[in-house]
Scaffold this motif. Structure first.
Motif, PDB file in Angstrom:
ATOM      1  N   ALA C 192     -18.735   2.869 -12.378  1.00 33.35           N
ATOM      2  CA  ALA C 192     -18.975   4.317 -12.425  1.00 33.35           C
ATOM      3  C   ALA C 192     -20.398   4.616 -12.839  1.00 33.35           C
ATOM      4  O   ALA C 192     -21.059   5.492 -12.276  1.00 33.35           O
ATOM      5  CB  ALA C 192     -17.974   4.961 -13.372  1.00 33.35           C
ATOM      6  N   THR C 196     -23.072   6.705 -10.575  1.00 39.62           N
ATOM      7  CA  THR C 196     -23.653   7.938 -11.106  1.00 39.62           C
ATOM      8  C   THR C 196     -25.166   7.853 -11.106  1.00 39.62           C
ATOM      9  O   THR C 196     -25.871   8.791 -10.731  1.00 39.62           O
ATOM     10  CB  THR C 196     -23.170   8.174 -12.545  1.00 39.62           C
ATOM     11  N   LYS C 199     -26.558   8.148  -7.613  1.00 32.72           N
ATOM     12  CA  LYS C 199     -26.471   9.523  -7.127  1.00 32.72           C
ATOM     13  C   LYS C 199     -27.549  10.384  -7.776  1.00 32.72           C
ATOM     14  O   LYS C 199     -28.248  11.148  -7.103  1.00 32.72           O
ATOM     15  CB  LYS C 199     -25.085  10.067  -7.465  1.00 32.72           C
ATOM     16  N   GLY C 217     -12.212   5.691  -3.669  1.00 30.19           N
ATOM     17  CA  GLY C 217     -12.434   6.494  -4.862  1.00 30.19           C
ATOM     18  C   GLY C 217     -13.906   6.829  -5.026  1.00 30.19           C
ATOM     19  O   GLY C 217     -14.282   7.973  -5.308  1.00 30.19           O
ATOM     20  N   VAL C 218     -14.754   5.846  -4.817  1.00 28.72           N
ATOM     21  CA  VAL C 218     -16.188   6.071  -4.927  1.00 28.72           C
ATOM     22  C   VAL C 218     -16.645   7.122  -3.924  1.00 28.72           C
ATOM     23  O   VAL C 218     -17.429   8.016  -4.235  1.00 28.72           O
ATOM     24  CB  VAL C 218     -16.944   4.729  -4.694  1.00 28.72           C
ATOM     25  N   ALA C 220     -14.898   9.485  -2.508  1.00 27.06           N
ATOM     26  CA  ALA C 220     -14.421  10.827  -2.857  1.00 27.06           C
ATOM     27  C   ALA C 220     -15.300  11.455  -3.925  1.00 27.06           C
ATOM     28  O   ALA C 220     -15.560  12.651  -3.908  1.00 27.06           O
ATOM     29  CB  ALA C 220     -12.974  10.744  -3.314  1.00 27.06           C
ATOM     30  N   GLU C 221     -15.774  10.665  -4.859  1.00 21.86           N
ATOM     31  CA  GLU C 221     -16.601  11.173  -5.945  1.00 21.86           C
ATOM     32  C   GLU C 221     -18.022  11.473  -5.520  1.00 21.86           C
ATOM     33  O   GLU C 221     -18.659  12.379  -6.031  1.00 21.86           O
ATOM     34  CB  GLU C 221     -16.684  10.106  -7.046  1.00 21.86           C
ATOM     35  N   THR C 222     -18.546  10.633  -4.641  1.00 21.22           N
ATOM     36  CA  THR C 222     -19.993  10.627  -4.467  1.00 21.22           C
ATOM     37  C   THR C 222     -20.499  11.182  -3.149  1.00 21.22           C
ATOM     38  O   THR C 222     -21.583  11.739  -3.084  1.00 21.22           O
ATOM     39  CB  THR C 222     -20.511   9.175  -4.564  1.00 21.22           C
ATOM     40  N   ARG C 241     -14.409  16.201   1.863  1.00 24.90           N
ATOM     41  CA  ARG C 241     -13.168  16.866   1.469  1.00 24.90           C
ATOM     42  C   ARG C 241     -12.194  16.925   2.628  1.00 24.90           C
ATOM     43  O   ARG C 241     -11.004  16.667   2.472  1.00 24.90           O
ATOM     44  CB  ARG C 241     -13.472  18.280   0.982  1.00 24.90           C
ATOM     45  N   THR C 261      -2.551   7.180  -6.210  1.00 16.44           N
ATOM     46  CA  THR C 261      -3.029   8.254  -7.091  1.00 16.44           C
ATOM     47  C   THR C 261      -2.085   8.372  -8.279  1.00 16.44           C
ATOM     48  O   THR C 261      -0.959   7.869  -8.244  1.00 16.44           O
ATOM     49  CB  THR C 261      -3.056   9.619  -6.372  1.00 16.44           C
TER      50      THR C 261
END
Lengths: 327, 312, 327
Positions: C192, C196, C199, C217-218, C220-222, C241, C261
């Motif tokens: 993480a 971060t 990014k 997961g990465v 979706a976050e980034t 999204r 999830t």
């Protein structure tokens, strides 16, 4: 850091002792020390007495210790064949072999290194392929044939170079050198080429394959991705990384070049240790065989020690205390 | 699941499709080397069938044929000497067949010996581990840096010291095979031990040990198929080396004797005639060794490249 | 519309092997806008890493670009000569690889590797370059950079090493960074942080990122947008999204459904039956048709065009509004 050095020295000593033990076993059990001194008519009692006085019935450890002590002093007994002390024989023949070996090694190292790098970098060029083909022939040709071939062409057909012996030598104390006379230098050429050729091809192929392997590494890829120039990548990065396995293996090779010299010395009638050894095998002259073994072992161990030191200087991971994994 | 509706491929189809065969067909050098090697092998092993003359039977020779030039007829028997004859009227071509046979026997047997010894020691080292493994590997490492020649010479000398002189000639073949064989086990041991190290931690070995069955045979059964590829490469290159080493030893005079000469022995004889002009006595055995060595080495090199997955 | 930083049009990458020519990337097209993060996901072997490698021009034989165009700021880069390509690497396109341990040359200090990269792409002298290197290390979060800069890679932890790698990739201020599985080799706790960091740095500089990973997961976050690859083709590409929550292509749907999830009610993870076809056996028509639960006749015959659906593009006949009678 010192841990590494001490470990290397300890290993060296262990190898020497092992080699000495083999030599000792040869002396003690092959051939009969007693029989070579007394004649056929000696009685059993006489033999026993002689054996006792020679210390042959003492505990093994004691005999071995005595052997080591003598060896350290340079006393290897008397040659069965020639009746002279083995140490003297060794000393007479040492300079010839050392000169031959050192010059061949230097040649093989420099040319082999250069060619290895060249054929790795210019992998698909015609010159590289030619060199590789020639090197394959080099590995397939028995050294003695190379020697004979060279003698025939340069010595008999062209008559440019002498075909045997060392030529005239100059003495410095107990050392003799052929480098100071023209005939001496001329006599060195063919044997050096013969001995060096095999080493050269080995080193070249090794450097090439290691370098090709390194060029595929991730850090080279990343260096490329960062836009570093080819010359930086090839000669700064790749070269340094190639050196580590190369130094180790080349060191071992060159450490035994004295032994490789056996064939060359025989073909050229070069008065060195190798020729002496072959003769001694022919007539089963055990003291000479054993002494030669110990000498070769010593050279090997010393060269390896030097290589270990070099390793230490090149690879920063070692100073952190970790040992390099054995290949 | 990708369903295989097609019938299971036959062995022939599988062989044809295998990577190795494809690579082989593609490489003219490999094919040429293979053909040469097979040819030499056949000629050598069936020497009595192919050779015009029973070269090492003194009764078959005619002294008057001595020193015949290549492609000429002998003065005594009027036989055509394709490659010339030596001092005793021996046909060089036939001598070549028989000599190569001896060289190849020594080569193959010593390689077999090295293989068995090396694989066994490698398996033991890998399985037992600990001090034993370290010891064996140390010895292997040291031995690898010395020329096989030195080791073979040493063993030969020691054997000579232990065998009474009158038995020297008859035992020469065995002694040479063992001497050269002992000089080359280390490479096999290393490769096998590396495989063994991977296998010994696997569950099936641990399980066997727990039950009390010896893990070693089971491990061997799993390791050997995997390791055969690299072993084969080593063996091929080893063969070329063994043949050359034997030739060198014979050339020195400590190898195969006159009664059972190999190519090296022949070269040794030929050498004295080189300067006096009968060049063919030396040249043809020398050429044979070079071609043989080259062909086997090429095959070995090609095999190694073909088996290297990274180069595919 | 502003010009995209990177534009890939109909890219095809092939491997020429003994068994025939394999097409590893088959007609792939996408754009990356300035400062945008494009995620590229798919199973192992789908061609994601290869796409990145092709863009930066580091494909090794027997692979080669067999068709299509790659445009950087509107200018073609796939047909440049070696030297021009080298100048682009690092300076305009940077790349980060998966394993930080093997990405750094173990024999060189971090300072050396940083300074040489900086100096390759600028006119700074050694002192300036070193200072810049220290500044970069500060930016990526290495504590006490003036001291640590002279360390060797093995003296850093995995996470620290990847930070150094990021510093190296950003050193010449490229417009685009290709990150090939940058966190796969790291501990979960560190992953993480690294993402971060990446990014943040790219956002500050306006650098676009092509983030290749199999970790949804990465993404979706980034990521801003995401492309789903399958068997060398793009199955679906669109805003993150949309694709994650409302995937349209059956494969993408399966992929998103397979992500565990916290609020999952089902007891088993959804699995897509079967496996991705090998390059030698790609089915005719749509590559996914053997495994697709919504397959129909056309899928076996014609390869789907890329069809616009909402803000995404989907390569699936299910969404063909101009349905032909061949359905």
């Amino acid at each position: 850091m010192f841990g590494y050095l001490i470990r290397s020295v300890l290993q060296a000593i262990m190898v020497m002792v092992a080699v000495a033990f083999i030599a000792f076993s040869m002396f003690r059990y092959v051939g009969d020390p007693v029989a070579s001194i007394v004649g056929q008519d000696a009685t059993i009692k006489d033999r026993q007495e002689l054996a006792d006085s020679l210390g042959l019935n003492d505990p093994l450890i004691l005999q071995f210790g005595r052997f080591l002590g003598n060896a350290a002093k340079g006393d290897f007994g008397i040659s069965y064949r020639q009746g002279r002390p083995v140490a003297t024989l060794l000393r007479e023949r040492l300079p010839a072999t050392i000169e031959l070996a050192v010059i061949s090694a230097a040649l093989a190292l420099f040319i082999g290194l250069g060619l290895g790098i060249y054929t790795a970098l210019r992998r698909d060029g015609w010159a590289a392929n030619l060199v590789m083909s020639l090197s394959l022939i080099g590995v397939s040709l028995p050294t003695f044939l190379i020697g004979i071939g060279l003698i025939y062409f340069f010595g008999v057909v062209l008559r440019w170079l002498p075909t045997f012996g060392r030529g005239e030598t100059v003495a410095f104390g107990w050392w003799t050198t052929g480098l100071l006379t023209e005939s001496g230098r001329k006599s060195l050429i063919l044997p050096v080429v013969t001995l060096g050729f095999y080493q050269l091809t080995l080193i070249m192929r090794l450097v090439r394959s290691e370098m090709l392997e390194v060029m595929r590494a991730d850090y080279i890829r990343f260096a490329r991705a960062r836009g570093l120039t080819d010359s930086t990548i090839n000669f700064r990065h790749a070269l340094k990384n190639t050196m580590i396995p190369v130094v180790s293996i080349t060191g071992m090779q060159l450490g035994s070049i004295v032994a490789f010299a056996i064939t060359t010395e025989t073909v050229f009638n070069w008065p060195g240790l190798g020729a002496l050894f072959v003769k001694s095998v022919e007539v089963v002259d055990i003291p000479v065989m054993g002494a030669y073994l110990m000498f070769v072992g010593l050279i090997f161990v010393v060269v390896n020690l030097v290589v270990d030191m070099l390793y230490f200087l090149i690879d920063p991971r070692l100073s952190a205390g970790r040992t390099v994994a054995a290949k | 699941m990708a369903a295989t509706d097609a019938p299971k491929p036959t062995l022939r189809q599988r062989l044809n499709d295998s990577d190795l065969w494809l690579a082989f067909k593609d490489s003219p050098i490999a094919v040429a080397a293979a053909i040469t090697t097979v040819l030499i092998f056949v000629l050598a092993f069936f020497a009595p069938v192919f050779a015009p003359q029973d070269a090492f039977n003194p009764a078959a020779l005619n002294l008057m044929d001595g020193f015949t030039h290549p492609m000429e007829r002998g003065a005594g028997s009027s036989m055509l000497f394709v490659l010339g004859s030596d001092a005793q009227g021996r046909d060089m071509l036939s001598a070549l067949f028989y000599g190569t046979r001896v060289s190849l026997i020594v080569g193959l047997c010593s390689v077999g010996f090295s293989m068995v010894l090396g694989i066994s020691l490698g398996l033991i080292a890998g399985y037992v581990g600990g001090r034993v493994e370290q010891l064996i590997m140390r010895i292997a490492d040291i031995q690898l840096s010395f020329p096989g020649l030195l080791i073979a010479l040493l063993i030969f000398g020691v054997a000579r010291g232990l065998i009474p002189p009158n038995k020297h000639e008859t035992t020469a073949l065995f002694v040479i095979i063992i001497a050269i064989g002992l000089a080359h086990w280390a490479q096999y041991a290393r490769t096998v031990r590396a495989s063994a190290m991977v296998e010994r931690n696997k569950d099936y070995v641990q399980a066997a040990r727990l039950i009390g069955i010896k893990g070693l045979p089971i491990m061997a059964k799993h390791i050997l198929p995997n390791v055969m590829g690299p072993v084969l490469v080593i063996a091929t290159i080893n063969l070329a080396l063994a043949v050359i080493e034997e030739a060198t030893l014979s050339f020195f005079g400590v190898g195969m004797p006159v009664t059972q000469p190999s190519l090296g022995t022949l070269i040794r004889f030929g050498q004295q005639y080189l300067m006096s002009g009968e060049w063919w006595i030396l040249l043809f055995p020398a050429l044979t060794i070079v071609i043989l060595g080259l062909a086997i080495n090429l095959l070995g090199d090609w095999l190694r490249d073909a088996m290297n997955p990274k180069l595919r | 519309m502003t010009q995209p930083v990177l534009s890939v049009r109909n890219l095809k990458v092939e491997f020429v092997t003994r068994r025939g020519t394999l097409r590893a990337i088959d007609d792939v097209s996408f754009d990356i806008a300035p400062g945008e993060v494009l995620g590229v996901v798919g199973e192992s072997g789908a061609g994601k890493s290869l796409t990145g490698t092709a863009i930066i021009g580091l494909i090794d034989p027997p692979g080669r670009i067999a068709g299509g165009e790659i445009l950087l700021q509107g200018k073609r880069i796939d047909n440049l000569d070696k030297e021009s390509l080298r100048r682009i690497r690092g300076k305009r396109i940077g790349m980060i690889f998966q394993d930080p341990l093997t990405s750094l040359n173990p024999l060189f200090k971090i300072s050396e590797q940083l300074v040489e990269t900086i100096q390759t792409h600028s006119d700074m002298d050694a002192g300036q370059a070193r200072q810049r290197a220290i500044d970069l290390l500060t930016e990526v979060g290495i504590p006490a950079p003036e001291k640590r800069i002279d360390g060797y890679p093995h003296e850093f932890s995995g996470g620290m090493r990847q930070r150094v790698v990021i510093a190296l990739a950003l050193a010449a201020e490229p417009e685009l960074i290709i990150a090939d599985e940058p966190t796969t080799a790291l501990d979960v706790s560190v992953q993480a942080q690294i993402i971060t960091l990446l990014k943040k740095l790219c956002r500050e500089r306006g650098t676009a990122v092509m983030l290749v990973t199999h970790d949804m997961g990465v993404i979706a976050e980034t990521a801003d947008r995401v492309a789903v690859m399958y068997a060398g083709r793009i199955a679906e590409i669109g805003p993150v999204r949309e694709v994650v929550q409302h995937a349209r292509h059956p494969y993408a749907k399966g992929l998103m459904g397979a992500i565990p999830t916290l609020k999952a009610t089902a007891s088993r993870l959804v699995q897509i039956p079967g496996s991705m076809p090998r390059l030698t056996a790609i089915p005719r028509g749509c590559a996914f048709n053997p495994r697709c639960s919504e397959v129909f006749a056309r899928c076996h015959v014609e390869r789907p065009d890329t069809i616009k659906v909402g803000k995404s593009q989907v390569a699936c006949w299910l969404y063909d509004t101009k349905k032909e009678a061949a359905a």
